[in-house]
Design a protein around this motif. Structure first.
Motif, PDB file in Angstrom:
ATOM      1  N   TRP A  51      32.527 -10.322 -20.867  1.00 21.27           N
ATOM      2  CA  TRP A  51      31.818  -8.985 -20.460  1.00 21.27           C
ATOM      3  C   TRP A  51      30.710  -8.718 -21.164  1.00 21.27           C
ATOM      4  CZ3 TRP A  51      32.731  -3.841 -22.392  1.00 21.27           C
ATOM      5  CH2 TRP A  51      31.821  -2.995 -21.775  1.00 21.27           C
ATOM      6  N   ARG A  52      31.271  -9.014 -22.841  1.00 20.14           N
ATOM      7  CA  ARG A  52      30.136  -8.608 -23.704  1.00 20.14           C
ATOM      8  C   ARG A  52      28.955  -9.606 -23.454  1.00 20.14           C
ATOM      9  NH1 ARG A  52      28.939 -10.324 -29.107  1.00 20.14           N
ATOM     10  NH2 ARG A  52      28.363  -8.540 -30.411  1.00 20.14           N
ATOM     11  N   ALA A  53      29.280 -10.933 -23.230  1.00 17.57           N
ATOM     12  CA  ALA A  53      28.214 -11.754 -22.908  1.00 17.57           C
ATOM     13  C   ALA A  53      27.182 -11.296 -21.673  1.00 17.57           C
ATOM     14  CB  ALA A  53      28.519 -13.300 -22.976  1.00 17.57           C
ATOM     15  N   GLN A  54      27.602 -10.751 -20.857  1.00 19.47           N
ATOM     16  CA  GLN A  54      27.214 -10.524 -19.122  1.00 19.47           C
ATOM     17  C   GLN A  54      26.060  -9.190 -19.653  1.00 19.47           C
ATOM     18  OE1 GLN A  54      29.650  -8.551 -16.503  1.00 19.47           O
ATOM     19  NE2 GLN A  54      29.951 -10.670 -15.950  1.00 19.47           N
ATOM     20  N   VAL A  55      26.818  -8.452 -20.449  1.00 20.22           N
ATOM     21  CA  VAL A  55      26.076  -7.032 -20.822  1.00 20.22           C
ATOM     22  C   VAL A  55      24.834  -7.343 -21.867  1.00 20.22           C
ATOM     23  CG1 VAL A  55      26.250  -5.015 -22.276  1.00 20.22           C
ATOM     24  CG2 VAL A  55      28.173  -5.593 -20.881  1.00 20.22           C
ATOM     25  N   LEU A  56      25.002  -8.690 -22.811  1.00 28.59           N
ATOM     26  CA  LEU A  56      23.836  -8.700 -23.512  1.00 28.59           C
ATOM     27  C   LEU A  56      22.906  -9.546 -22.807  1.00 28.59           C
ATOM     28  CD1 LEU A  56      25.776  -9.537 -26.877  1.00 28.59           C
ATOM     29  CD2 LEU A  56      24.484  -7.169 -26.266  1.00 28.59           C
ATOM     30  N   ARG A  57      23.493 -10.485 -21.920  1.00 31.49           N
ATOM     31  CA  ARG A  57      22.227 -11.104 -21.030  1.00 31.49           C
ATOM     32  C   ARG A  57      21.604 -10.114 -20.104  1.00 31.49           C
ATOM     33  NH1 ARG A  57      26.143 -14.732 -20.083  1.00 31.49           N
ATOM     34  NH2 ARG A  57      26.726 -13.893 -17.850  1.00 31.49           N
ATOM     35  N   CYS A  58      22.303  -9.321 -19.582  1.00 35.14           N
ATOM     36  CA  CYS A  58      21.543  -8.206 -18.718  1.00 35.14           C
ATOM     37  C   CYS A  58      20.405  -7.428 -19.483  1.00 35.14           C
ATOM     38  CB  CYS A  58      22.578  -7.075 -18.060  1.00 35.14           C
ATOM     39  SG  CYS A  58      21.921  -6.115 -16.919  1.00 35.14           S
ATOM     40  N   ALA A  59      20.731  -7.062 -20.760  1.00 36.08           N
ATOM     41  CA  ALA A  59      19.694  -6.368 -21.457  1.00 36.08           C
ATOM     42  C   ALA A  59      18.656  -7.280 -21.790  1.00 36.08           C
ATOM     43  CB  ALA A  59      20.429  -5.773 -22.672  1.00 36.08           C
TER      44      ALA A  59
END
Ligand SMILES: C[S@@+](CC[C@H](N)C(=O)[O-])C[C@H]1O[C@@H](n2cnc3c(N)ncnc32)[C@H](O)[C@@H]1O
Length: 338
Positions: free
Chosen positions: A295-303
């Motif tokens: 989830w953290r990776a997904q959040v950072l990718r989105c940003a």
């Protein structure tokens, strides 16, 4: 497997120091027994101020077990509590249907006030909703907001009963906006404001998340397959210094679907755009099957895709009254400094 009595005693002993800390910080609502992690899956025991809330999710408790829980907790805390027992093991059951087992006193079912971080909250052990009006595992995140809101314009998304907003107001926010589509939840938020009359007043917007956040983020609102959309409040585009995003696991409305497993991005993207440069977005995911690292990776990718550089990313974990054997608590919270 230890008996329920042994497991509860171990849980209470493990909380001795925590309870002293919580009481000293003005908190009288906490989880006393987190059954899934402490030896009795499907059983929770929570204190909400004067009330003791016991809930079973897999099978009803035996009367003897219920009485021994109350005895052990009262001995540990050194005070009597008003017991509410919700057996939720049958479909959508929220009541102790078996009067031979236990029947709550009328006084126990009344609205009460509980305290957290020195603030007053309306609590209700039994009502139509899922929860007694305050989610206890979010306490540390609320504490973080209280300590980090001074002078900031704060946007509390999926506000529920506005606990996060209340903490922002108590922490000296210049402005607090709570947004939720359920008027009943916002009404409890207003009551929470009234229970803390020394705080500045908060604002409340009753709206579906999607049209509200997309307007704030200056994004278009599109209808699905040309269907006519229900009306929604009009908002001007603007950004906030602190945005708090704590959506439910899944919810569908005419405007879109909240789906923390398959599509966190459509929630996150407009929330990031509504966060000011140099501001902070706190985001949560309470779905147990989502791993923090993914989830953290997904959040950072989105940003990154949005061109919003994350200067720093911190994690908030629930307090130890929500222990987690595998160090993977269902509620995951990230603080993104942009
Ligand atoms: C899990 S609670 C959020 C918990 C909350 N952040 C807190 O501090 O306790 C979910 C909330 O989301 C609201 N909600 C669900 N879908 C929504 C939507 N599409 N738009 C606005 N609010 C929504 C519900 O009314 C409910 O109050």
């Amino acid at each position: 497997m230890p008996s329920l009595d042994q497991a509860l005693r171990a849980a209470l002993a493990a909380r001795e120091n925590l309870l002293a800390v919580l009481h000293a910080q003005g908190t009288d609502c906490y989880r006393l027994f987190h059954g899934s992690q402490e030896g009795a899956p499907g059983l929770t025991v929570d204190r909400y101020g004067p009330q003791l809330l016991v809930q079973s999710f897999h099978q009803p408790l035996e009367a003897d077990d219920l009485h021994s829980i109350v005895g052990s907790v009262e001995a540990c805390l050194g005070q009597p509590l008003l017991l509410v027992y919700n057996d939720r093991s049958k479909s959508n059951s929220r009541i102790d249907r078996d009067p031979t087992l236990f029947q709550a006193e009328d006084a126990a079912l009344e609205d009460m006030v509980s305290r957290e971080w020195g603030l007053n909250y309306r609590v209700r052990g039994r009502h139509a909703g899922q929860d007694p009006l305050l989610f206890l595992d979010l306490r540390n995140a609320r504490g973080w907001v209280k300590a980090n809101s001074a002078g900031k314009a704060v946007l509390n998304l999926f506000a529920y009963t506005c606990g996060v907003g209340l903490c922002a107001a108590a922490g000296g926010a210049s402005e607090v906006i709570n947004l939720d589509f359920a008027q009943g939840n916002l009404a409890v938020g207003q009551e929470n404001g009234a229970l803390n009359p020394e705080l500045p007043t908060m604002q409340f917007i009753q709206s579906d998340y999607f049209p509200a956040i997309r307007q704030l983020a200056d994004l278009p609102i599109s209808s699905r397959r040309g269907q006519k959309l229900p009306s929604y409040p009009r908002l001007q585009p603007r950004q906030f210094e602190l945005v708090f995003l704590d959506p439910p696991a899944w919810a569908k409305s005419a405007f879109g679907t909240v789906d923390l497993l398959r599509d966190y991005q459509s929630l996150l993207k407009p929330a990031l755009l509504a966060t000011a440069e140099g501001g902070t977005l706190v985001c949560c995911n309470n779905l147990a099957k989502v791993e923090m690292s993914d989830w953290r990776a997904q959040v950072l990718r989105c940003a990154e895709k949005l061109g919003r550089q994350v200067q720093d990313c911190q994690v908030i974990v629930p307090a130890p009254d929500f222990p987690s054997q595998d160090a993977k608590p269902p509620l995951k919270t990230l603080i993104l400094h942009l």
